[in-house]
Structures are given as structure tokens and as C-alpha cells.
Enzyme design. Structure first.
Site, mmCIF file in Angstrom:
data_model
loop_
_atom_site.group_PDB
_atom_site.id
_atom_site.type_symbol
_atom_site.label_atom_id
_atom_site.label_comp_id
_atom_site.label_asym_id
_atom_site.label_seq_id
_atom_site.Cartn_x
_atom_site.Cartn_y
_atom_site.Cartn_z
ATOM 1 C CE1 TYR A 133 -8.124 -4.287 7.139
ATOM 2 C CE2 TYR A 133 -7.728 -5.323 5.022
ATOM 3 C CZ TYR A 133 -7.969 -5.427 6.369
ATOM 4 O OH TYR A 133 -8.029 -6.662 6.949
ATOM 5 C CG ASP A 189 -1.986 -1.123 1.069
ATOM 6 O OD1 ASP A 189 -2.793 -1.070 0.144
ATOM 7 O OD2 ASP A 189 -1.946 -2.054 1.884
HETATM 8 CU CU LIG Z 1 -6.599 -7.520 7.867
#
Ligand SMILES: [Cu+2]
Length: 636
Positions: free
Chosen positions: A378, A294
Site C-alpha cells: 500500500y 503501519d
Molecule cells: Cu484498503
């Protein structure tokens, strides 16, 4: 020369745009060029450390761009002071990070593709506006058809209704491969229909309901916060540091020092989360490729949130904006991206002398420097804490929506857990790597591994109770590749051999691992080669300004071997030298039904604590706590 306050100030919005204009004017990279990263080109350490407030500052930008038509990636260093390109380099084979503009264009390209539309119809989806397509970095699995292409493997979800959680209903067995340079769908891989999960997955208060019984909590700091912010310089309770931010790493903490009896004592030159990776444990078609880097593949800084007082942080808050770039080289100002505040964290120390009838207690306050990024499903929160006892902590908070898939009714998946009817959460791990450019009372440091060892039985140990610590110098880069050992009480000590405390010992900070785990992907797995940093919890390298990222400069689609494994190839000696500590910490995520439809925060991190850096508890002089406007008296 510009009148800029400090060489480490992040690029301002006008500087971002000027850097891009200079590159375009001088190098004319063509109409289909994308700006990937425009960030501060950090000056050399010696320039930064010698900087005085009255000094003029040379400003420069580091620019990564891709010419989509020519399929070429370039790096430029641009002098903003001189208005010209200082260096220009083609980076053969590199796929830079995927930028937000590309995500948006991928979604449109996939929607328009008849093969994808057909796959939706097969699954009974008639209203295609309910579908959502996320780009996932393609990885590098050695597929010949991937060679030389800039790719993403896109996944699809379908909301049950317009207000639903976008990730409510994953489309299993459907992968759409998109070439980003052509911005064209090159394959729609459909491995067969699995029914969409039946339920929506909303988490808004309107749907979830609201419990009662909570009385207000208000944090009052009537005289304001105890820290001072001047530009990007932050000082609080003897701590002094500079707050940086890059589109790639997000928060960067520079030049951390602690004022000790009138002396400014450096601890860290630079600290950041230099990369991360999320390997998933499911080998099936729409799962095996999931291992997002990320930081290096998406640029976690560009994905930072604008924070809201009373929501993300509580109390007397000061914010810093962050400036990043978009694909057209325009500056994007993320308002209130960095939150600065203080928190009460219980007691700092206490002792009751019951014979004297005295109690001394001090409350612990910490300075919090934080930011939160949303990466698709996320959320990652990065929280740097500074304490009054000289401790520093990094805590990463993970929340948001789990990456998921759909399962047929009655199937119990081997590689994960069901979280709701038909919704499956594959097992996975989140490995972060913190790059800690240490400066413990100066640049020349050494690192020791310290284990606790039981003494053997014998005349020196007649009661067999003896145990002691053993410190081993990590003398070179090959030897400084280590794993945690909680059963040995293992920690790593960063020592300055030429600065002594009053007991004659070298001053030190110790790195204390927290919860951690090993990676479970096999040694030959693509993700293990590409994220080799995760195979060791601790790496130490000799400082080299070119060694910036744990998985290398261009992890996207990289075949592997870049970053730390390459940095340690020369096995540089590490004793009493300018060194960088890289700590890998992994969060192991065995998904729970309670992680659905949005997961409660889970945390992972580590601490740096003084270990003989100070002569005594540095928090002795913290004032007694106040109660109703008065000090808690020792006799209370
Ligand atoms: Cu996770």
C-alpha cells in the site's frame, strides 16, 4: 548547549549517528543489537513555548533498540548536548517495531528454507527468483508457540515474469513464520495448493498503453510560493507552524498558530497520525492475522518516499528532507520526503448583489504539507491542508496494490471480492488515529459534543419546524469516548473557556468528522483488543507527555489494552485543562475490480474549523483574484 535553531527541529543526520554512538559506547548492548527508532526527544511544552530565538537549545534523542541475542528491548534518552545517556530502561516483554533490515533478512531466510522451496515446487514454481516475500506483523492470537518470540508471518507472491507487479500472483494457503531474533524460519504452514492466478498484473505505461488528448497544465508562480520556510518553520497567509518528522509517525505538525489582527493565536501544539491499523475480514489461515499497525509496527516515517516535482506535487514546490535511522543506527536521509506547496481550490467565498450589480468573489488557496509512505503493497499519503478561512484539514490518500489472495476458479469468496481471474481482495478497513494536542488560544481547553435536536411539538413549536443544537461537556476521560452521529449533525467543539470572542462566547475550533465507519471485528477479537482505539471515534485525554500513541508504545505482538484504554483508566477530569483530542477515522474497503492492478486514490480525513474563534469571516481580506494580470473588478 548547541547552536540549534529550535527545540522541535527533528534530529539531523549527525545527531542520529551521535545518539547511537553514545548509547553503544556507554551501554555496550552487544553485537546483535538493532536500532529501531532514533528520534528527537521532545522537550517539555513549557520549554518549547518559552523558547526565544537567541536561547541555546538542549538537544536529546529518544532511542529504542533491541538486543536480538538477549531478546531484550531498551529505551534510552540520550543527551546530545552533554554526550551521555540520561536514562536507560529495559522494557520487559516489548516487541518494538519491525525495521527494514529485518524485512530484507526475512526474505533471504525464507528463500533459503527447504520447506518453503518445497511449497513453491508444489505450486509449479521453478524459478524461485520470481517469488517475493513480505513480512507481516505477527499479531497476538495467544498461540503458546509464539510466547516470548519476536515474529513475523510472511506471505509469498510470484511474478509471472521479471518485470511483473510483485503482487500479481499471491500464493494462497502458505504462511511462513520467522523468528526475527534468531532470523530463522520456525514454521512453514501449507494448507494446500490453490493455483496461482493466470495473469500478470502490470501497470506500467509500456504495458497499460497511454491515452491521448491531454493538453498540458502548468502551474506558474513567477514570484515563487507565498510561503516562507526558515529551517523547519513555515509561515503562510497568517499561519505559522513547525514541520517535524519522526521515523515512527512520519509528518508531525508542531505549534500551529494564526496571526489575527497582529496577535499570534495558537490552535494546535502538536498534530500527527499517532497510529493506524488495517483489520481484514477473512478468517482463513493466510488472512486472519492481517491487521497491520503501519505506524507503530513498522514506522511509517522510515518508509517515506523521496518525492518528485511535477509528479507527486505540482507547481512551485519546496521540499524538506527527512532523517530516519536504519537498523545499525546509521542516519538515512530521505531526500525531498516532505512536500510544501500551494494549491488553488476553487472559490473561498462569493456574493452577487444583483441590485447593485456588484460581484465579490475570492479564490481559495491552501497550503499543503504532505508526505507519502510505501508500506509493502500500500501507499499512504498524508496531506495537511491550511486554508485562508482558518480551517485545517487532514486528508489521507490511499493507493498502491491491495492486499490479496488467490482463489480457485469458480469460487466466489464470502469475505471479499474477486478482482481478476483467480485474484481475490479480502474486505478490510483502514483505521487511522490522529493525535491532536489542542491549544485553542492557550493550553487550557474543554471539549463539548454538539448534536442537533428537533424540538418537540408544543406551544413553543406550533409549526413543528424547530430544531436547535445541544452541547454536552465531555467532563472526564470516561465520558469523552464517543462515536460519530452524522444524522444528528454531530461535531466536537474544542473551547477555551477563558478566552471570549466579541459576542462573549468562548473561542473554539470544531472537529468535523468526515466519512467514517465502525470496526466490524468482534469485541473479543485480538485486533479489537490490540487496537482498542478504533472502537471509539473520539477520545479526549488530559495531556501527559508519556501518552503518545493510540495503541501504546509497543503495539507489535502486544496482547492488547495499551494506549488509549490505559490512558483513560484514571478518568482524569477534562474541563479547562491541557488536553489531547484523539480522532479515529476509518476507511471501509470493499475491494473492487477497479482497484486492480493498482488502485485509484481514495481519501479519508477530517477538518478542524474555527467556530467562534474569529469575530467574522477571517478570509474577508483575501485579495480579489487576478485575471490577465488585473484584478477581477466588482462590476465584471
Ligand atoms: Cu484498503
Amino acid at each position: 548547549m548547541s547552536a540549534h535553531a529550535h527545540p522541535l527541529d527533528p534530529l539531523s543526520a549527525p545527531e542520529v549517528e551521535r545518539a547511537w554512538q553514545i548509547v553503544r559506547a556507554e551501554k555496550a548492548p552487544g553485537p546483535r543489537v538493532r536500532a529501531i527508532f532514533v528520534m528527537l526527544h521532545e522537550p517539555a511544552k513549557k520549554v518549547v513555548l518559552a523558547h526565544r530565538q537567541s536561547d541555546a537549545v538542549e538537544r536529546a534523542a529518544f532511542v529504542v533498540l533491541i538486543d536480538s541475542a538477549a531478546r531484550r528491548t531498551y529505551e534510552a534518552v540520550v543527551s546530545l548536548t552533554q554526550g551521555r545517556v540520561l536514562s536507560w530502561e529495559h522494557i520487559p516483554g516489548a516487541q518494538p517495531a519491525i525495521v527494514l533490515d529485518e524485512f530484507v533478512e526475512v526474505e533471504a531466510a525464507v528463500r533459503a528454507d527447504p520447506r518453503w522451496q518445497e511449497a513453491m515446487r508444489k505450486r509449479g514454481v521453478t524459478d524461485l527468483t520470481l517469488a517475493m516475500i513480505d513480512s507481516w506483523s505477527a499479531g497476538n492470537f495467544g498461540f503458546p508457540q509464539d510466547e516470548g518470540r519476536r515474529l513475523v508471518r510472511a506471505l509469498t507472491w510470484v511474478r509471472r515474469h521479471a518485470q511483473d507487479n510483485g503482487y500479481a500472483r499471491p500464493v494462497a494457503n502458505l504462511l511462513t513464520v520467522v523468528d526475527l531474533n534468531e532470523m530463522a524460519v520456525i514454521a512453514v504452514e501449507d494448507a494446500g495448493v490453490i493455483p496461482l492466478p493466470p495473469e500478470d498484473a502490470n501497470y506500467s505505461a509500456e504495458v497499460a498503453g497511454v491515452r491521448t488528448g491531454l493538453k498540458p497544465v502548468e502551474i506558474h508562480q513567477p514570484e515563487g510560493p507565498s510561503f516562507e520556510l526558515s529551517g523547519h518553520e513555515l509561515s503562510w497567509q497568517r499561519w505559522r507552524m513547525r514541520i517535524g518528522f519522526t521515523p515512527r509517525e512520519g509528518l508531525v505538525i508542531h505549534t500551529v498558530s494564526y496571526e489575527d489582527q497582529g496577535r499570534s493565536r495558537p490552535v494546535l501544539y502538536r498534530a500527527s497520525v499517532a497510529d493506524m491499523v488495517v483489520p481484514y475480514g477473512d478468517p482463513r489461515p493466510t488472512y486472519f492475522h492481517r491487521n497491520a499497525f503501519d505506524v507503530g509496527e513498522y514506522g511509517i516515517g522510515t518508509l517515506a518516499n523521496s518525492l518528485q516535482n511535477g509528479c507527486d506535487c505540482l507547481g512551485e514546490i519546496r521540499y524538506l528532507d527527512a532523517v530516519v535511522n536504519d537498523g545499525q543506527g546509521r542516519a538515512v536521509t530521505l531526500a525531498n520526503a516532505i512536500c510544501l506547496h500551494e494549491e488553488d481550490v476553487g472559490i473561498l467565498w462569493k456574493h452577487v448583489d444583483w441590485r447593485l450589480g456588484t460581484t465579490e468573489v475570492r479564490r481559495s488557496r491552501r497550503l499543503v504539507v504532505s508526505s507519502i509512505s510505501t508500506v509493502g503493497n500500500y501507499e499512504y499519503g498524508f496531506y495537511w491542508y491550511f486554508y485562508q478561512d482558518g480551517a485545517i484539514q487532514l486528508e489521507v490518500k490511499m493507493t498502491g496494490v491491495i492486499s490479496n489472495g488467490a482463489e480457485r476458479p469458480g469460487v466466489k469468496p464470502r469475505w471479499g471480492e474477486l478482482v481478476a481471474p483467480g485474484v481475490y481482495g479480502p474486505i478490510h478497513q483502514h483505521f487511522f488515529n490522529a493525535r491532536l494536542d489542542m491549544m485553542v488560544d492557550g493550553l487550557e481547553n474543554s471539549v463539548y459534543e454538539v448534536d442537533t435536536v428537533a424540538d418537540p411539538p408544543g406551544p413553543d413549536n406550533p409549526h413543528q419546524n424547530a430544531f436547535h443544537t445541544e452541547a454536552t461537556l465531555l467532563a472526564s476521560e470516561t465520558r469523552a469516548q464517543r462515536m460519530i452521529d452524522p444524522l444528528a449533525g454531530r461535531f466536537w467543539k474544542i473551547v477555551n473557556p477563558s478566552a471570549r470572542n466579541r459576542l462573549g462566547e468562548p473561542v473554539a475550533y470544531k472537529l468535523m468528522p468526515g466519512e467514517n465507519v465502525r470496526p466490524f471485528a468482534g469485541p473479543q477479537a485480538a485486533v479489537t483488543k490490540r487496537a482498542a482505539f478504533m472502537t471509539r471515534h473520539l477520545w479526549v485525554t488530559r495531556f501527559d507527555p508519556r501518552e503518545r500513541y493510540a495503541a501504546g508504545e509497543y503495539p507489535n505482538q502486544h496482547p492488547g489494552g495499551a494506549g488509549l484504554p490505559a490512558y483513560v483508566q484514571d478518568d482524569a477530569p477534562l474541563e479547562n485543562t491541557d488536553l489531547v483530542v484523539w480522532y479515529t477515522f476509518g476507511a471501509h474497503h470493499v475491494v473492487r475490480p477497479e482497484d486492480w492492478p493498482v488502485m485509484p486514490v481514495t481519501t479519508i480525513g477530517f477538518m478542524l474549523k474555527p467556530a467562534g474563534f474569529f469575530d467574522r469571516n477571517p478570509g474577508l481580506d483575501v485579495p480579489r483574484p487576478m485575471r490577465h494580470g488585473e484584478c477581477c473588478a466588482p462590476g465584471d
